[in-house]
Scaffold this motif. Structure first.
Motif, PDB file in Angstrom:
ATOM      1  N   ARG A  19      35.161  33.544  53.950  1.00 30.12           N
ATOM      2  CA  ARG A  19      36.480  33.716  54.571  1.00 30.12           C
ATOM      3  C   ARG A  19      37.512  32.706  54.083  1.00 30.12           C
ATOM      4  NH1 ARG A  19      36.289  37.650  58.213  1.00 30.12           N
ATOM      5  NH2 ARG A  19      34.335  38.081  59.276  1.00 30.12           N
ATOM      6  N   LYS A  20      37.103  31.493  53.788  1.00 28.58           N
ATOM      7  CA  LYS A  20      38.074  30.486  53.338  1.00 28.58           C
ATOM      8  C   LYS A  20      38.575  30.754  51.916  1.00 28.58           C
ATOM      9  CE  LYS A  20      34.702  27.082  51.877  1.00 28.58           C
ATOM     10  NZ  LYS A  20      34.143  25.786  52.089  1.00 28.58           N
ATOM     11  N   HIS A  21      37.900  31.623  51.177  1.00 23.68           N
ATOM     12  CA  HIS A  21      38.326  31.946  49.819  1.00 23.68           C
ATOM     13  C   HIS A  21      39.034  33.293  49.714  1.00 23.68           C
ATOM     14  CE1 HIS A  21      35.449  28.737  48.866  1.00 23.68           C
ATOM     15  NE2 HIS A  21      36.282  28.510  47.884  1.00 23.68           N
ATOM     16  N   LEU A  22      39.337  33.893  50.838  1.00 25.44           N
ATOM     17  CA  LEU A  22      40.126  35.114  50.777  1.00 25.44           C
ATOM     18  C   LEU A  22      41.461  34.761  50.136  1.00 25.44           C
ATOM     19  CD1 LEU A  22      39.305  36.791  54.199  1.00 25.44           C
ATOM     20  CD2 LEU A  22      38.270  37.203  51.968  1.00 25.44           C
ATOM     21  N   LYS A  23      42.070  35.688  49.499  1.00 28.60           N
ATOM     22  CA  LYS A  23      43.305  35.531  48.729  1.00 28.60           C
ATOM     23  C   LYS A  23      43.052  34.979  47.330  1.00 28.60           C
ATOM     24  CE  LYS A  23      46.266  34.964  52.747  1.00 28.60           C
ATOM     25  NZ  LYS A  23      47.257  34.170  53.412  1.00 28.60           N
ATOM     26  N   THR A  24      41.792  34.790  46.941  1.00 26.22           N
ATOM     27  CA  THR A  24      41.474  34.331  45.596  1.00 26.22           C
ATOM     28  C   THR A  24      41.938  35.374  44.581  1.00 26.22           C
ATOM     29  OG1 THR A  24      39.551  33.062  46.344  1.00 26.22           O
ATOM     30  CG2 THR A  24      39.569  33.729  44.030  1.00 26.22           C
ATOM     31  N   ALA A  25      42.621  34.920  43.530  1.00 20.57           N
ATOM     32  CA  ALA A  25      43.062  35.816  42.460  1.00 20.57           C
ATOM     33  C   ALA A  25      41.884  36.073  41.532  1.00 20.57           C
ATOM     34  CB  ALA A  25      44.210  35.189  41.690  1.00 20.57           C
ATOM     35  N   ILE A  26      41.677  37.347  41.174  1.00 20.62           N
ATOM     36  CA  ILE A  26      40.590  37.716  40.264  1.00 20.62           C
ATOM     37  C   ILE A  26      41.105  38.708  39.220  1.00 20.62           C
ATOM     38  CG2 ILE A  26      38.866  37.427  42.098  1.00 20.62           C
ATOM     39  CD1 ILE A  26      38.502  40.567  41.927  1.00 20.62           C
ATOM     40  N   LEU A  27      40.346  38.828  38.156  1.00 19.99           N
ATOM     41  CA  LEU A  27      40.496  39.936  37.218  1.00 19.99           C
ATOM     42  C   LEU A  27      39.189  40.702  37.267  1.00 19.99           C
ATOM     43  CD1 LEU A  27      42.253  38.418  34.091  1.00 19.99           C
ATOM     44  CD2 LEU A  27      43.116  40.220  35.558  1.00 19.99           C
ATOM     45  N   PHE A  28      39.304  42.023  37.390  1.00 21.78           N
ATOM     46  CA  PHE A  28      38.145  42.910  37.448  1.00 21.78           C
ATOM     47  C   PHE A  28      38.260  43.888  36.286  1.00 21.78           C
ATOM     48  CE2 PHE A  28      35.762  46.625  38.827  1.00 21.78           C
ATOM     49  CZ  PHE A  28      34.626  46.050  39.388  1.00 21.78           C
ATOM     50  N   LYS A  29      37.159  44.124  35.586  1.00 18.86           N
ATOM     51  CA  LYS A  29      37.203  45.040  34.434  1.00 18.86           C
ATOM     52  C   LYS A  29      36.785  46.443  34.860  1.00 18.86           C
ATOM     53  CE  LYS A  29      36.240  45.707  29.623  1.00 18.86           C
ATOM     54  NZ  LYS A  29      35.396  45.403  28.491  1.00 18.86           N
ATOM     55  N   TRP A  30      37.774  47.330  34.912  1.00 20.11           N
ATOM     56  CA  TRP A  30      37.578  48.725  35.280  1.00 20.11           C
ATOM     57  C   TRP A  30      37.137  49.534  34.070  1.00 20.11           C
ATOM     58  CZ3 TRP A  30      38.705  50.859  40.162  1.00 20.11           C
ATOM     59  CH2 TRP A  30      39.279  49.967  41.073  1.00 20.11           C
ATOM     60  N   VAL A  31      36.413  50.611  34.311  1.00 19.01           N
ATOM     61  CA  VAL A  31      35.969  51.511  33.244  1.00 19.01           C
ATOM     62  C   VAL A  31      37.170  52.117  32.517  1.00 19.01           C
ATOM     63  CG1 VAL A  31      34.731  53.644  32.723  1.00 19.01           C
ATOM     64  CG2 VAL A  31      33.793  52.044  34.394  1.00 19.01           C
ATOM     65  N   ALA A  32      38.101  52.690  33.252  1.00 16.76           N
ATOM     66  CA  ALA A  32      39.208  53.423  32.626  1.00 16.76           C
ATOM     67  C   ALA A  32      40.459  52.592  32.407  1.00 16.76           C
ATOM     68  CB  ALA A  32      39.560  54.647  33.481  1.00 16.76           C
ATOM     69  N   ARG A  33      40.597  51.460  33.108  1.00 13.77           N
ATOM     70  CA  ARG A  33      41.863  50.717  33.048  1.00 13.77           C
ATOM     71  C   ARG A  33      41.739  49.319  32.469  1.00 13.77           C
ATOM     72  NH1 ARG A  33      44.492  51.763  38.885  1.00 13.77           N
ATOM     73  NH2 ARG A  33      43.500  49.760  39.163  1.00 13.77           N
ATOM     74  N   GLY A  34      40.557  48.894  32.099  1.00 14.67           N
ATOM     75  CA  GLY A  34      40.384  47.560  31.545  1.00 14.67           C
ATOM     76  C   GLY A  34      40.566  46.485  32.607  1.00 14.67           C
ATOM     77  N   TRP A  35      40.964  45.297  32.186  1.00 12.56           N
ATOM     78  CA  TRP A  35      41.124  44.156  33.086  1.00 12.56           C
ATOM     79  C   TRP A  35      42.360  44.335  33.953  1.00 12.56           C
ATOM     80  CZ3 TRP A  35      37.318  40.784  33.680  1.00 12.56           C
ATOM     81  CH2 TRP A  35      36.420  40.592  32.636  1.00 12.56           C
TER      82      TRP A  35
END
Length: 113
Positions: A30-46
């Motif tokens: 819970r204390k790390h909510l709002k963390t910025a991430i990059l996620f690699k999608w199959v169709a859309r990339g990062w």
């Protein structure tokens, strides 16, 4: 960063200004909510998102909702240590970052100036 052509697949993700990649997976409680991430999608990339909500573990393995401003929506993800590539992508070439498996993710932390 959208993906769709062979050329786009070679494009590395970007690191937001005043932030750096977290080398090892952060404890996303819970204390790390709002963390910025990059996620690699199959169709859309990062794609850049922000962790919004911790979910109870379910049959699909989803454990967090992530908000994506590009389409103003939340998506459920399994943000696991097995898929975390922070140490791998730091210092990697654009081609190497483009070859990371779909479903991989990295987190960012603020750089103190």
């Amino acid at each position: 960063m959208a993906s769709g052509s062979d050329e786009d697949d070679l494009t590395a993700f970007f690191v937001p200004a005043s932030m750096r990649v977290v080398r090892t997976m952060p404890a996303l409680d819970r204390k790390h909510l709002k963390t910025a991430i990059l996620f690699k999608w199959v169709a859309r990339g990062w794609q850049l998102g922000r962790v919004k909500k911790k979910l109870p573990r379910n049959d699909g393995g989803f454990n967090f909702n992530v908000y994506y401003g590009i389409d103003d929506r939340e998506s459920s993800h399994c943000l696991s240590q097995e898929r975390y590539v922070g140490g791998v992508v730091e210092g990697a070439s654009e081609n190497e970052v483009g070859q990371v498996a779909d479903g991989s993710w990295v987190a960012f932390e603020k750089v103190n100036k």
